[in-house]
Design an enzyme around this catalytic site. Structure first.
Site, mmCIF file in Angstrom:
data_model
loop_
_atom_site.group_PDB
_atom_site.id
_atom_site.type_symbol
_atom_site.label_atom_id
_atom_site.label_comp_id
_atom_site.label_asym_id
_atom_site.label_seq_id
_atom_site.Cartn_x
_atom_site.Cartn_y
_atom_site.Cartn_z
ATOM 1 N N LYS A 120 41.431 44.223 116.312
ATOM 2 C CA LYS A 120 41.620 42.907 115.726
ATOM 3 C C LYS A 120 42.973 42.791 115.029
ATOM 4 O O LYS A 120 43.713 41.823 115.225
ATOM 5 C CB LYS A 120 40.466 42.608 114.748
ATOM 6 N N ASP A 138 38.036 37.644 114.810
ATOM 7 C CA ASP A 138 37.537 38.027 113.494
ATOM 8 C C ASP A 138 36.150 37.434 113.315
ATOM 9 O O ASP A 138 35.554 36.908 114.257
ATOM 10 C CB ASP A 138 38.487 37.525 112.403
#
Length: 222
Positions: A120, A138
Site C-alpha cells: 500500500k 487503504d
DNA sequence: ATCCCGAGGG
DNA sequence: CCCTCTGGAT
C-alpha cells in the site's frame, strides 16, 4: 456495475474534484514515503500534526538518521504504533543512504524491501511522487470498492487488481485520490451519507441511508 | 466500542 | 489464516 456505469462513476468524482491532492503533507518523495509509513492506523490530521515539526528538522534520510530513533519517537508519540514506526523510519533512512544514494527508489520491489513499507505504501509513493498509475488500496478504498460494487474483493490486493481491471485509462492516475476522498467524506465506514452522494444511483449498497433530521441538502463529494 | 491512507511475524 | 503494535477522534 456495467462498463458505462463505472465510467460515469469516475466521471462524476473527477468532475466534483478536478485536481485531487493527498491530504498528507509532503515536500519531496522522501517525506511522502515517511508520512505514508507513519499513517498506518492513524488519521492524516494526526500524522500532519507530527510531521510538521519533524520535517523542519529532518526532510531527508541523512538528517533523519542524525536525529535518531529516540528523538524521532518523541515527535510521533501522538501517532499510533510509534515504537515500530520510529525503528522502521530510521532503518529505512539508513537503507536509502546505503543502497540508493539517499534517493527514494521508484520501483515496487525496491520500495517494498524497505522496512515498514508494504504494498500500500509503495503504491502511494509510486502514484503521488512518481506519477505511476498505481491504486493504493487503504481502508477507505477497500470499503468503497466492496460497498459500491465497483471492485469487490476479499483482500486489499484483490480489490486493487479488480480496480486495475475496471478503471478506465483516463482515471487511473487519479483513481486513488478520488476513491479515498469519497470514502473519507461521503462513503464513511460508520454512517455512509448516501443522501448527499453523487454516485448513489450507481451504487450497490442497500439500503441507502436517509438524511438525518436537520441535514442540509448539500450534494457534495469530498 | 470502533475506526484511522498497514506491516510484519507466527 | 491469525495476532500485535498504539494514540486520538468520534
Amino acid at each position: 456495475m456495467t462498463e458505462e456505469q463505472v465510467f460515469e462513476f469516475y466521471r462524476r468524482l473527477a468532475e466534483a474534484n478536478p485536481a485531487p491532492e493527498t491530504e498528507l503533507r509532503w515536500i519531496n518523495p522522501y517525506t511522502l514515503l515517511v508520512a505514508v509509513a507513519l499513517s498506518a492506523q492513524a488519521t492524516d490530521v494526526s500524522v500532519n500534526k507530527a510531521t510538521g515539526p519533524l520535517f523542519e528538522l529532518a526532510d531527508n534520510p541523512a538528517a533523519m538518521v542524525e536525529l535518531g530513533e529516540e528523538r524521532l519517537r518523541d515527535f510521533i508519540k501522538t501517532i499510533g504504533l510509534y515504537n515500530s514506526k520510529a525503528k522502521n523510519v530510521i532503518l529505512l533512512s539508513q537503507m536509502l543512504l546505503d543502497e540508493y544514494g539517499g534517493e527514494v527508489p521508484q520501483d515496487r520491489d525496491a520500495l517494498e524491501r524497505l522496512p515498514g513499507v508494504g504494498r500500500k505504501t509503495a503504491n502511494v509513493v509510486m502514484n503521488c511522487a512518481f506519477g505511476a498509475e498505481t491504486i493504493a488500496v487503504d481502508t477507505h478504498i477497500f470499503r468503497v470498492g466492496n460497498r459500491t460494487g465497483l471492485a469487490p474483493g476479499k483482500t486489499p490486493l484483490h480489490v486493487e487488481l479488480a480496480l486495475e481491471r475496471v478503471t478506465p485509462k483516463p482515471f487511473r492516475l487519479g483513481a486513488h485520490h478520488w476513491l479515498i476522498l469519497h470514502g473519507r467524506y461521503v462513503c464513511k465506514a460508520r454512517k455512509p451519507e448516501c443522501w448527499r452522494c453523487i454516485v448513489r444511483d450507481l451504487c450497490a449498497f442497500e439500503p441507502k441511508t436517509p438524511p438525518p433530521p436537520g441535514a442540509t441538502e448539500v450534494i457534495a463529494d469530498a
